[in-house]
Design a protein around this motif. Structure first.
Motif, PDB file in Angstrom:
ATOM      1  N   VAL A  89     -65.155 -30.056-165.777  1.00 17.41           N
ATOM      2  CA  VAL A  89     -66.546 -29.995-165.305  1.00 17.41           C
ATOM      3  C   VAL A  89     -67.430 -29.635-166.486  1.00 17.41           C
ATOM      4  N   GLU A  90     -68.503 -30.407-166.693  1.00 20.00           N
ATOM      5  CA  GLU A  90     -69.421 -30.144-167.797  1.00 20.00           C
ATOM      6  C   GLU A  90     -70.637 -29.397-167.262  1.00 20.00           C
ATOM      7  N   CYS A  91     -70.993 -28.306-167.941  1.00 18.45           N
ATOM      8  CA  CYS A  91     -72.153 -27.502-167.535  1.00 18.45           C
ATOM      9  C   CYS A  91     -73.312 -27.851-168.468  1.00 18.45           C
ATOM     10  N   VAL A  93     -77.407 -27.190-169.344  1.00 15.07           N
ATOM     11  CA  VAL A  93     -78.684 -26.490-169.164  1.00 15.07           C
ATOM     12  C   VAL A  93     -79.755 -27.283-169.900  1.00 15.07           C
ATOM     13  N   ARG A  94     -80.932 -27.386-169.264  1.00 19.45           N
ATOM     14  CA  ARG A  94     -82.061 -28.094-169.884  1.00 19.45           C
ATOM     15  C   ARG A  94     -83.281 -27.168-169.939  1.00 19.45           C
ATOM     16  N   ASN A  95     -83.828 -27.038-171.156  1.00 24.12           N
ATOM     17  CA  ASN A  95     -85.071 -26.284-171.353  1.00 24.12           C
ATOM     18  C   ASN A  95     -86.282 -27.205-171.374  1.00 24.12           C
ATOM     19  N   GLY A  99     -83.408 -37.416-171.601  1.00 21.66           N
ATOM     20  CA  GLY A  99     -82.165 -38.079-171.200  1.00 21.66           C
ATOM     21  C   GLY A  99     -82.082 -38.421-169.727  1.00 21.66           C
ATOM     22  N   SER A 100     -80.917 -38.123-169.132  1.00 19.13           N
ATOM     23  CA  SER A 100     -80.653 -38.581-167.760  1.00 19.13           C
ATOM     24  C   SER A 100     -81.570 -37.917-166.736  1.00 19.13           C
ATOM     25  N   LEU A 101     -82.089 -36.737-167.050  1.00 15.63           N
ATOM     26  CA  LEU A 101     -83.004 -36.079-166.095  1.00 15.63           C
ATOM     27  C   LEU A 101     -84.261 -36.922-165.914  1.00 15.63           C
ATOM     28  N   CYS A 102     -84.777 -37.464-167.019  1.00 10.82           N
ATOM     29  CA  CYS A 102     -85.993 -38.293-166.959  1.00 10.82           C
ATOM     30  C   CYS A 102     -85.714 -39.576-166.179  1.00 10.82           C
ATOM     31  N   HIS A 128     -68.260 -42.647-165.561  1.00  8.70           N
ATOM     32  CA  HIS A 128     -69.486 -42.326-166.298  1.00  8.70           C
ATOM     33  C   HIS A 128     -69.993 -40.919-165.980  1.00  8.70           C
ATOM     34  N   ASP A 129     -69.076 -39.964-165.988  1.00  5.56           N
ATOM     35  CA  ASP A 129     -69.435 -38.541-165.831  1.00  5.56           C
ATOM     36  C   ASP A 129     -70.472 -38.330-164.716  1.00  5.56           C
ATOM     37  N   PRO A 130     -70.111 -38.605-163.463  1.00  7.87           N
ATOM     38  CA  PRO A 130     -71.111 -38.468-162.390  1.00  7.87           C
ATOM     39  C   PRO A 130     -71.571 -37.016-162.198  1.00  7.87           C
ATOM     40  N   VAL A 174     -83.362 -28.368-176.687  1.00  4.40           N
ATOM     41  CA  VAL A 174     -83.844 -29.122-175.512  1.00  4.40           C
ATOM     42  C   VAL A 174     -82.854 -29.015-174.366  1.00  4.40           C
ATOM     43  N   ASP A 175     -81.595 -29.332-174.632  1.00  2.00           N
ATOM     44  CA  ASP A 175     -80.531 -29.236-173.612  1.00  2.00           C
ATOM     45  C   ASP A 175     -79.177 -29.216-174.301  1.00  2.00           C
ATOM     46  N   TYR A 176     -78.130 -28.925-173.546  1.00  2.00           N
ATOM     47  CA  TYR A 176     -76.776 -28.902-174.133  1.00  2.00           C
ATOM     48  C   TYR A 176     -75.738 -28.943-173.033  1.00  2.00           C
ATOM     49  N   LYS A 177     -74.555 -29.363-173.438  1.00  2.00           N
ATOM     50  CA  LYS A 177     -73.405 -29.451-172.519  1.00  2.00           C
ATOM     51  C   LYS A 177     -72.297 -28.529-173.001  1.00  2.00           C
ATOM     52  N   GLY A 197     -73.403 -32.834-178.790  1.00  2.00           N
ATOM     53  CA  GLY A 197     -73.405 -32.460-177.360  1.00  2.00           C
ATOM     54  C   GLY A 197     -74.616 -31.666-176.950  1.00  2.00           C
ATOM     55  N   CYS A 198     -75.687 -31.759-177.767  1.00  2.00           N
ATOM     56  CA  CYS A 198     -76.922 -31.066-177.373  1.00  2.00           C
ATOM     57  C   CYS A 198     -78.103 -31.884-177.876  1.00  2.00           C
ATOM     58  N   ARG A 199     -79.289 -31.519-177.473  1.00  2.00           N
ATOM     59  CA  ARG A 199     -80.502 -32.125-178.050  1.00  2.00           C
ATOM     60  C   ARG A 199     -81.278 -31.044-178.784  1.00  2.00           C
ATOM     61  N   LEU A 200     -81.672 -31.373-180.019  1.00  2.00           N
ATOM     62  CA  LEU A 200     -82.436 -30.458-180.862  1.00  2.00           C
ATOM     63  C   LEU A 200     -83.621 -31.213-181.425  1.00  2.00           C
TER      64      LEU A 200
HETATM   65  P1  TMP Z   1     -77.867 -36.233-170.324  1.00  2.00           P
HETATM   66  O1  TMP Z   1     -79.331 -36.151-170.495  1.00  2.00           O
HETATM   67  O2  TMP Z   1     -77.251 -37.507-170.810  1.00  2.00           O
HETATM   68  O3  TMP Z   1     -77.410 -35.886-168.916  1.00  2.00           O
HETATM   69  O4  TMP Z   1     -77.206 -35.112-171.266  1.00  2.00           O
HETATM   70  C1  TMP Z   1     -77.635 -33.771-171.225  1.00  2.00           C
HETATM   71  C2  TMP Z   1     -77.072 -33.043-172.432  1.00  2.00           C
HETATM   72  O5  TMP Z   1     -75.665 -32.891-172.322  1.00  2.00           O
HETATM   73  C3  TMP Z   1     -77.304 -33.768-173.749  1.00  2.00           C
HETATM   74  O6  TMP Z   1     -77.520 -32.799-174.757  1.00  2.00           O
HETATM   75  C4  TMP Z   1     -75.997 -34.492-174.018  1.00  2.00           C
HETATM   76  C5  TMP Z   1     -74.984 -33.607-173.349  1.00  2.00           C
HETATM   77  N1  TMP Z   1     -73.880 -34.330-172.738  1.00  2.00           N
HETATM   78  C6  TMP Z   1     -72.759 -34.630-173.506  1.00  2.00           C
HETATM   79  O7  TMP Z   1     -72.684 -34.269-174.671  1.00  2.00           O
HETATM   80  N2  TMP Z   1     -71.729 -35.294-172.919  1.00  2.00           N
HETATM   81  C7  TMP Z   1     -71.764 -35.677-171.633  1.00  2.00           C
HETATM   82  O8  TMP Z   1     -70.779 -36.291-171.170  1.00  2.00           O
HETATM   83  C8  TMP Z   1     -72.920 -35.359-170.825  1.00  2.00           C
HETATM   84  C9  TMP Z   1     -73.007 -35.765-169.369  1.00  2.00           C
HETATM   85  C10 TMP Z   1     -73.950 -34.694-171.432  1.00  2.00           C
END
Ligand code: TMP
Ligand code: ADP
Ligand code: ASP
Length: 238
Positions: A89-91, A93-95, A99-102, A128-130, A174-177, A197-200
């Motif tokens: 499970v991927e956790c 957080v978005r500040n 990405g996918s939230l938009c 595709h990581d639902p 911005v966000d991270y997993k 695995g994050c946005r900066l």
């Molecule tokens: P998302 O906007 O694509 O859902 O991603 C949110 C953040 O999590 C972004 O920083 C990328 C990271 N992420 C991964 O690195 N691997 C993944 O499989 C997923 C779903 C998100």
């Protein structure tokens, strides 16, 4: 410590057993993947940069009292880590919205999210990581409710530490997993924290300094990662 056979080769890292049943070697390759493995390229130096980056960030998190799997850097591209039973499970957080939230909610990229959102995704490339919710995690047995509660608490604690760390270096987190696993009954932060695995974003210009440069074909991917490392004071080999 002796390196033994490969346990698993993922999209960007390979995992090796060692002569210690509780320890693994994590090797960061130059492979760069996006869209769940649909787009893959080799980017020179990326494995090395992410290994140094991950060890640096995990050390800062450990100093803040967060249990992390990294024990030490072994070489430019390898680190010794605790062998976790990974929770699939991927956790996230978005500040700030991106990405996918938009795409999912039709909100504008760059909108401040107050309070930050917390989302769960199933780690499954074929699907595709639902996105999933807490009840799915419990029903399908991916983690116990107490484990999930701990993962959520630690994910927000990571936000407190890293938002400040990046802000001090002129960047917006911005966000991270995050991915967690279990070691001797305890939830421990595993995998990696790197610009993969994050946005900066640069705090002034909002220039993207993370894997969105690769996803969006903007170029200068490793150059951006190295710029982030430099701002954090990470000493990278030439
Ligand atoms: P998302 O906007 O694509 O859902 O991603 C949110 C953040 O999590 C972004 O920083 C990328 C990271 N992420 C991964 O690195 N691997 C993944 O499989 C997923 C779903 C998100
Ligand atoms: P992916 O599986 O997403 O393609 P990677 O290429 O990053 O990912 O491969 C690394 C794999 O190692 C991932 O499946 C990750 O869950 C797993 N992993 C990371 N840290 C540990 C650890 N400490 N113990 C066991 N497995 C780990
Ligand atoms: N981490 C996933 C991949 O490597 C998704 C992404 O980054 O777009 O394909």
């Amino acid at each position: 410590m002796q390196k033994r056979e490969e346990l698993y080769a993922g999209k960007a890292k390979s995992v090796y057993l060692t002569d210690d049943p509780d320890r693994l070697i994590l090797e960061f390759r130059d492979d760069t993947s996006a869209f769940d493995g649909e787009k893959v390229e080799q980017l020179a130096r990326k494995g090395m940069v992410n290994n140094y980056f991950n060890v640096f960030i995990m050390d800062r998190l450990a100093e803040a009292g967060i249990p992390v799997h990294v024990e030490q850097r072994l070489s430019d591209t390898q680190a010794v880590v605790k062998k976790l039973a990974m929770i699939p499970v991927e956790c996230v957080v978005r500040n700030i919205a991106a990405g996918s939230l938009c795409r999912r909610l039709g909100v504008q990229e760059g909108m401040d999210l107050n309070p930050p959102t917390f989302e769960l995704f199933l780690k499954n490339d074929a699907l595709h990581d639902p996105m999933i919710n807490e009840s799915h995690v419990e029903t399908f047995g991916w983690a116990k409710p107490a484990q999930l509660a701990r993962m959520k608490q630690l994910t927000f604690q990571v936000n407190d530490v890293l938002k400040q760390l990046f802000a001090d270096a002129g960047m917006l987190l911005v966000d991270y997993k995050l991915e967690f696993g279990v070691f001797k009954g305890e939830i421990v932060l595993g995998d990696e924290f790197s610009p993969d695995g994050c946005r900066l974003w640069d705090a002034q210009t909002r220039e993207k300094l993370d894997k969105d440069r690769f996803r969006q074909g903007l170029g200068g991917v490793v150059e951006a990662y190295e710029e982030v490392a430099k701002r954090l004071g990470i000493d990278l080999p030439q």
